[in-house]
Design a protein around this motif. Structure first.
Motif: not given
Length: 210
Positions: A160-161, A165-166, A168
């Motif tokens: 996800r990360t 930046y993560r 969504n």
């Protein structure tokens, strides 16, 4: 003399029929009798009734499905399928699907369950992708190479990360232009394990007798 059945009799007959199907100690339940209704649904199952022991019958053979133009949220697993799956499709197609990630999701597992598309072999680095391909999107400044070829049985995990930046929402874009194609792709959110808090020790119980 013919006796007409009352509404109560009809309702009782339906209840009895359902009981005969499910109330056999779970033998007629397609998957399992469970107390965890939320876990059943988050895993892609469906509650179809109740077993003789009072537990819910979770049908894991029923899977949540999504196809072109849809966005799904609030579920842990989803199957992204081509139009008219399992039938083959032949028209030129640009198809996108969005999977909104839960707050505690740390990665997404992508399994290519059943893929029919143009291509001589597996191309996981984008080399050789010509008429049919899948593109994974979701990061602001990074996109992995396209996937194409004989992908059936292939699986990958997308974290996800990346950097700061993560992500969504994970998107899959299918670009198809061959004469025959179809797909079924399973996406499963990998969630962060919950930490179990130990109960505070009772100082009274810890005291020793004088």
């Amino acid at each position: 003399m013919r006796v007409q059945a009352t509404p109560v009799d009809l309702i009782f007959s339906v209840i009895l029929l359902v009981a005969q199907v499910l109330a056999v100690e779970g033998k007629k339940c397609p998957s399992a009798c469970t107390r965890d209704i939320t876990g059943c649904r988050s895993g892609g199952g469906k509650i179809i009734g109740y077993c003789v022991n009072g537990l819910a019958c979770c049908d894991l053979t029923y899977k949540e499905l999504a196809t072109c133009g849809e966005t799904k949220a609030g579920i842990q697993a989803i199957n992204f399928i081509s139009p008219d799956y399992p039938k083959l499709h032949s028209a030129d197609l640009i198809c996108s699907f969005g999977f909104v990630l839960m707050e505690d999701t740390i990665a997404v597992k992508i399994e290519f369950v059943n893929i029919t598309m143009d291509g001589l072999g597996f191309a996981g680095n984008g080399a050789g992708c010509d008429s049919d391909m899948f593109i994974l999107k979701g990061f602001k400044t990074w996109t992995p190479p396209p996937l194409c070829g004989n992908l059936t049985g292939y699986a990958t995990i997308v974290e996800r990360t990346i950097g700061s930046y993560r992500m969504n929402q994970l998107k899959i874009i299918a670009l198809m232009s061959s004469l025959n194609y179809s797909w079924k792709i399973k996406l499963t959110q990998i969630r962060e394990p919950k930490r179990v808090k130990r109960p505070n020790s009772d100082p009274i119980n810890m005291q020793t007798n004088p």
